[in-house]
Enzyme design. Structure first.
Site, mmCIF file in Angstrom:
data_model
loop_
_atom_site.group_PDB
_atom_site.id
_atom_site.type_symbol
_atom_site.label_atom_id
_atom_site.label_comp_id
_atom_site.label_asym_id
_atom_site.label_seq_id
_atom_site.Cartn_x
_atom_site.Cartn_y
_atom_site.Cartn_z
ATOM 1 N N GLU A 1 5.844 10.048 -1.917
ATOM 2 C CA GLU A 1 5.101 9.611 -0.748
ATOM 3 C C GLU A 1 5.338 8.133 -0.459
ATOM 4 O O GLU A 1 5.527 7.345 -1.380
ATOM 5 C CB GLU A 1 3.591 9.849 -0.968
ATOM 6 C CG GLU A 1 3.285 11.287 -1.380
ATOM 7 C CD GLU A 1 1.858 11.479 -1.881
ATOM 8 O OE1 GLU A 1 0.968 10.678 -1.524
ATOM 9 O OE2 GLU A 1 1.633 12.449 -2.641
ATOM 10 N N GLU B 1 -4.482 10.432 6.275
ATOM 11 C CA GLU B 1 -5.428 10.973 5.295
ATOM 12 C C GLU B 1 -6.518 9.932 5.061
ATOM 13 O O GLU B 1 -6.236 8.730 5.011
ATOM 14 C CB GLU B 1 -4.716 11.277 3.975
ATOM 15 C CG GLU B 1 -5.635 11.808 2.883
ATOM 16 C CD GLU B 1 -4.915 12.011 1.545
ATOM 17 O OE1 GLU B 1 -5.585 12.363 0.571
ATOM 18 O OE2 GLU B 1 -3.688 11.790 1.485
#
Length: 451
Positions: free
Chosen positions: A255, A366
């Protein structure tokens, strides 16, 4: 805090300096123990309440923390003090934390340049919209760059971790780690009710299907400074490269993106970050260089350092371009920034499923919603505005691309989107010739429709 970036050079090879260094180190340790045991104060950053972290700490716990910090804060060739309070250590490449990993005991840092992905479709070079940070433009975009000072050749810049950084985490084990947050978007029906993900994590994401082999992904990501209500919440915008089982304990994930995380950094600034795990966020992996794993090769980019400037509502928009791909030569997963600037790589030895290829890519936002006081928190995603507000107001990802089997970048056409609670955060995707596949996303969190 220093008004200008200061440089402190280490002196080496003189015995008296070594004794003095050890004496000062012990003195610092005693002063730190005194300050934490008897004062234990934390600054208020952007109105966030850090008082619950101002607890008394046992000397045994402090010793364990110090031992851990000595392991990850490597000796610096020079040290740079940033205007925002960060300390950036310029560490010799071969001394960086990555190489402490047991799987990398015999690892040789990759010197041969990775094979860059080929571009299949030529994109319009000039973006007609007012996005100020162009790919390849060498802007002063990290706070520690302010007076033009850089780490010497052969070193890498590493943001130094402090005792206070560790004390904000749940425990020493949890320091630098994400809680299990991943959702399998393909297992959710399109008519699924709006619910909060496990652990209070909420998303607004676009994703690829699982039927193809993927070898990387790219996107240009709008950077904002979303407001965070609670210290233990965060807001991030990132790319996920995934392989393995969503409902098991073997999920591999790589990520990268930007995040605001008061718990991790002690402030509310947007920061460049990376993450990796090979066991569904249980024990392996970490953010940035807070554990052994990611091998940094770039001497100008500090992972975890603040990004500046960032976008303002109905004003200048700033974005960053991130590319993650698997080098077909040696199999390592590389990270590129902007116009083909190499940052470093995740060695193939770290992974199980991703040792071969990825099966899914996700792009998007997120947040953590801790439901403080029994209500949805007002932690913002993206700009804090819903997708329909559009350019200059809502945050975006543009030029979504994936790397295919022959190491070619292609625009993504078939993407799906998911937002668990569209009254709190939402996402809307589209396509045009300038931005390719793109989407706007985000939201304010708590509002009359998101109680």
């Amino acid at each position: 805090m220093a008004s200008n970036t200061n440089i402190i050079a280490n002196k080496r090879g003189v015995s008296s300096h070594l004794h003095l260094h050890l004496h000062l180190r012990r003195l610092r340790h005693l002063l730190l123990l005194f300050s934490i045991l008897f004062a234990a104060k934390f600054d208020l950053v952007s109105g966030l309440n850090y008082t619950k972290y101002s607890r008394k700490v046992s000397s045994l716990r402090l010793e364990r923390i110090q031992k851990h910090l000595e392991k990850i804060n490597k000796p610096a060739v020079i040290t740079i003090e940033s205007p925002d309070g960060d300390i950036i250590d310029c560490v010799h490449k071969k001394k960086q934390p990555a190489l402490d990993h047991p799987l990398l005991k015999n690892h040789k840092i990759q010197k041969v340049a990775p094979e860059m992905p080929k571009v299949k479709m030529l994109k319009n070079d000039e973006d007609k919209r007012d996005s100020k940070r162009r790919e390849g433009e060498d802007l002063v975009w990290q706070m520690w760059h302010r007076n033009g000072t850089r780490c010497p050749k052969g070193t890498v810049p590493i943001r130094r971790s402090t005792t206070h950084d560790v004390l904000r985490a749940k425990s020493l084990f949890h320091f630098g780690k994400k809680q299990s947050t991943i959702i399998n978007p393909t297992s959710r029906r399109t008519d699924a009710p709006d619910v909060v993900s496990g652990g209070g994590h909420e998303h607004a994401i676009a994703y690829t299907g699982t039927s193809q082999e993927v070898y990387g992904a790219k996107a240009t990501i709008n950077v904002w400074d979303p407001s965070i209500q609670e210290v233990n919440e965060f807001s991030l915008s990132q790319i996920w490269i995934l392989s393995g089982s969503f409902d098991g304990s073997d999920l591999n994930s790589i990520e990268a993106g930007w995040q605001v995380s008061p718990e991790l950094y002690g402030d509310s600034r947007p920061r460049l970050f990376t993450y990796w795990t090979t066991d569904s966020y249980q024990a392996t992996g970490c953010y940035n260089l807070l554990c052994a794993g990611f091998v940094q090769t770039n001497s100008r980019i500090a992972i975890g350092a603040a990004i500046s400037p960032f976008s303002q509502y109905a004003a200048n928009q700033y974005d960053i371009t991130i590319l993650i791909w698997k080098d077909p030569k040696l199999g390592n997963w590389w990270m590129g920034f902007g116009d083909n600037t190499l940052v470093g790589y995740w060695p193939a030895e770290l992974f199980t499923h991703l040792a071969d290829h990825a099966t899914m890519v996700e792009w998007g936002g997120e947040v953590v919603n801790s439901r403080a006081n029994g209500k949805h928190t007002s932690t913002e995603m993206g700009s804090g505005h819903f997708a329909e507000d559009g350019f200059g107001k809502a945050s975006y990802f543009r030029n979504l691309e994936i790397v295919d089997t022959d190491n070619s970048l292609t625009s993504v056409h078939d993407i799906s989107t998911l937002a668990e609670n569209t009254n709190c955060y939402n996402i809307k995707n589209s396509y045009n010739n300038e931005w390719g596949t793109y989407f706007y996303y985000g939201g304010p969190g708590n509002n009359p429709r998101c109680p």
